[in-house]
Design an enzyme around this catalytic site. Structure first.
Site: not given
Length: 473
Positions: A12, A106-107
């Site tokens: 993350d 973003d993860e």
């Protein structure tokens, strides 16, 4: 427990949007930063940890966040830049594992073959190297969690934040999970949390100890069975790439039924903005808007509208959703509303021909082009990177309305000066613009003011604020 010898990682990127702004605009490093819409209905898309310390957070109305953190710097999102950096992160992860499951920009989850049967120490060494590689390629921090399945890995990365690493050995899995709030489980929202609290269950350990029949009685068969398994550490879900979504949606359930149409419309607008954010992140446009409303008796009403023209315009999509909501709302209050965008296209609609709602349905309308600074570089930059941020609320004169030729620049714009290089607009008005010249490569820079018609100023590519210069040969 999950399959013996299996290790799943969850990476993350910490406070991704705000971290990118702090990296590429070094004066903002270690300062509170809010990313999102700056208009009266703006919503926070990202908040730095310095801003979170004052209670600001993502998805909060920008006005509320600014009251909590009045000294924060507020910037519009730069999605073109975020997408480029996200692609670089995912490239690093694909080098570590052949199968990658991105969850958002973003993860992502990964299950490296090299870690099958490995011990916790070896997994930690692997994760340290992975985080170092992400930072080397992007300049950004990332938190990584590792565990026996996706659920434990996700929880571990949350425990590792910010900029940390947590490996949960199966031998201590129960000791880690049991004390955590039940809301930590993937899939437990406010309604499920409230239902469990009413029967005295507030932790993962308490949920794991429940009789399965009691869990399904409280949460329903499908949800209850799955959450009970996850609470007990049973998670054999594979890490698998996700196919292209056929629709993008957002919905919310209320603790108390909404009985006023104004409140319903406000929530429909919020759900439309949330779905629209993902639409833009995916680089897609939508032809169909669907609104769903459910009453206290669990009766669900849906209304849809389709146009021949795909759109990415938040104002257009919200106007349609509001009109549909007025006919979809059932009698007796609303416990859930949702908005979905479908009929997705990989190509954005032509800039000069947008579909807009009217009393008779969708109508194609010609939209006047924006008027940027009249230089070829400025026009090219504007066309390549249309102004982002509209889905978080309107900016005065924002996307969808022409820029005032007398005041072409806005706070957050990327500019290039023939002498001073790349910079960003800190403020503009009354014929003047203040630009701070700095990038990731230069470090903190100096602010200078210019007349807005200075011929040495032009719009710039936001990605240039992040890329490092090629090494000299």
């Amino acid at each position: 427990m999950s399959t013996v010898g299996r290790w799943v990682l969850h990476l993350d990127m910490d406070a991704f949007f705000a971290a990118v702004e702090q990296l590429t605009r070094p004066t903002l490093a270690d300062r509170p930063v809010l990313v999102g819409g700056t208009g009266g209905r703006g919503v926070v898309a990202g908040a730095s940890y310095q801003a979170r310390a004052f209670g600001a957070r993502s998805a909060m109305p920008m006005g509320q966040a600014r009251r909590r953190c009045p000294h924060a710097t507020v910037l519009p999102p730069r999605f073109a830049l975020y997408k480029v950096i996200s692609d670089e992160v995912m490239a690093v992860l694909r080098e570590a594992a052949p199968v990658l499951e991105p969850i958002s920009v973003d993860e992502a989850f990964l299950e490296p073959p090299a870690l099958v049967g490995a011990g916790a120490a070896e997994v930690e060494e692997f994760c340290v190297a992975l985080r170092a590689q992400v930072r080397a390629r992007t300049g950004l921090p990332a938190s990584v969690g590792a565990g026996s399945g996706k659920q434990v890995a996700k929880i571990a990365s949350e425990l590792a934040k910010p900029d940390g690493l947590r490996v949960v050995d199966p031998a201590v899995e129960r000791a880690v999970l049991d004390p955590l709030p039940v809301r930590s489980l993937w899939g437990v929202g406010p309604v499920a949390e409230a239902s469990l609290r009413r029967v005295g269950v507030e932790t993962i350990g308490a949920l794991a100890a429940m009789d399965p029949r009691e869990v399904t009685g409280v949460l329903g068969t499908a949800v209850g069975t799955e959450l009970h398994k996850l609470a007990r550490g049973i998670d054999d879900r594979p890490v698998a790439p996700r196919g292209a979504a056929k629709q993008i949606s957002a919905e919310t359930t209320f603790e108390h039924d909404l009985t006023q149409m104004s409140a319903v419309l406000a929530e429909v607008g919020r759900m439309t903005a949330a779905a629209h954010r993902r639409l833009l992140l995916d680089g897609r446009a939508a032809r169909t808007v669907t609104v769903k409303a459910r009453n206290a008796d669990f009766e669900t009403h849906t209304r849809s509208e389709t146009t021949a023209f795909a759109s990415t315009d938040l104002a257009v999509l919200t106007a349609v959703a509001h009109r549909l909501a007025r006919t979809a709302v059932p009698e007796g209050g609303v416990r859930l509303v949702g908005v979905s965008l479908s009929g997705l296209s990989d190509s954005p609609p032509p800039a000069l021909f947008e579909a807009v709602p009217s009393e008779t349905g969708w109508v194609a309308t010609e939209t006047p082009p924006e008027t940027p600074v009249e230089t070829p570089a400025a026009v090219a930059a504007e066309n390549e990177h249309p102004e982002p941020g509209g889905e978080f609320g309107p900016r005065p004169g924002g996307r969808g309305t022409p820029r005032n030729p007398a005041e072409p620049y806005r706070a957050g714009d990327d500019l290039e000066h023939t002498e001073f290089g790349h910079g960003w607009v800190q403020g503009a008005g009354k014929g003047r613009v203040t630009v701070r010249f700095e990038t990731r490569a230069t470090g903190p820079g100096r602010a200078r003011s210019f007349a807005v018609d200075d011929p040495d100023l032009a719009f710039a590519d936001p990605v240039a604020s992040w890329r490092l210069p090629a090494p000299a040969r």
